[in-house]
Enzyme design. Structure first.
Site: not given
Ligand SMILES: [Zn+2]
Length: 281
Positions: A76, A237, A260
């Site tokens: 972030h 993200d 991710h």
């Molecule tokens: Zn996040």
């Protein structure tokens, strides 16, 4: 267009989402061609460059590791730096995890705004994508293809009345990050949070730094910031993770149900593919 850094140093304090530890954060100007470098002031100023080569794991947040030293939940803050057009910055912290703040990039954007941004003497470098690369991890799909700008087309799907299927095409241009993406908060599901807590994760999580979804609603009493805050956070993200390529990207990302781990797999494949990218000024 030249590279930029912060005009002044600026500090913040907060708590790590997963570890629950208190952390002091200090953003400092850095010379040209530095990129972003994390500095663990509690470990003799050990440096971990924000680079895809140091990704160690990425299940619920992106964690970097260099020579055994770990730095967690960097996405972030990196998203805010990239979103603000800052090229070079030292990120000092005295603990293992970047503070979660309100679960979005908003506080970091405000810090950067108040520190100010200054132009440097060297031209800005870009990571330009030359070939289309894709990954598919059991239906979690992501690709990157050539484009003259940085754009992200993202689709998420969760069987929840607030989400179902959300899609957004975001084009990175002057100010668009702050307006459309920066304040979108992270989110989790109550059943997932119980599981995370058992694994000693999400220890710093609260309704002040995440949207917490129950099977048919949410625990937060304040409203969503956007109806499609969830897909906007996914884009936040993606921008934060792709900042680990070390410079602004010229390319178009298409993401469907990514996370991710998929972002890391795509960056790794892209970096390893001969002729798939180049650095341009
Ligand atoms: Zn996040």
């Amino acid at each position: 267009m030249n590279q930029t850094t912060l005009a002044n140093e600026i500090s913040a304090t907060g708590v790590g989402l997963h570890t629950g530890v208190d952390v002091n954060l200090n953003l400092k100007p850095a010379p040209e061609n530095t990129g972003y470098i994390f500095v663990r002031t509690d470990l003799d100023n050990f440096e971990i460059p924000a680079s895809a080569e140091y990704i160690s794991h990425c299940s619920y947040a992106t964690t970097l590791m260099r020579r055994g030293v770990v730095l967690s939940t960097c996405e972030h803050l990196l998203s805010a730096l990239r979103g603000s057009g800052v090229d070079n910055c030292f990120i000092e912290l005295d603990n293992i995890e970047i503070p979660i703040m309100d679960g979005s990039s908003e506080d970091f954007l405000e810090l950067i705004r108040s520190a100010g941004i200054t132009e440097q003497d060297s031209p800005r470098r870009f990571f330009r994508v030359l070939k289309t690369i894709d990954v598919d991890q059991n239906g979690r799909m992501m690709s990157i293809e050539p484009s003259d700008r940085f754009e992200i087309e993202c689709v998420i799907e969760f069987p929840h009345p607030f989400i179902n299927r959300q899609s957004l095409h975001f084009v990175f241009e002057n100010g668009s990050f702050g307006r459309e993406i920066g304040s979108a908060r992270t989110f989790g599901f109550t059943h997932e949070i119980e599981m995370l807590r058992k694994a000693n994760l999400a220890l710093g999580g609260s309704l002040d730094n995440a949207i917490v979804l129950t099977p048919d609603g949410m625990l937060n009493e304040t409203p969503l910031r956007y109806d499609d805050e969830f897909v906007r956070h996914k884009i936040l993200d993606i921008i934060g993770d792709f900042a680990l390529l070390g410079m602004p990207v010229l390319g178009k990302i298409t993401a469907e149900k990514s996370g991710h781990a998929v972002h890391a797999a795509l960056m790794s494949k892209l970096l390893k593919t001969e002729g798939a990218w180049e650095i341009v000024f």
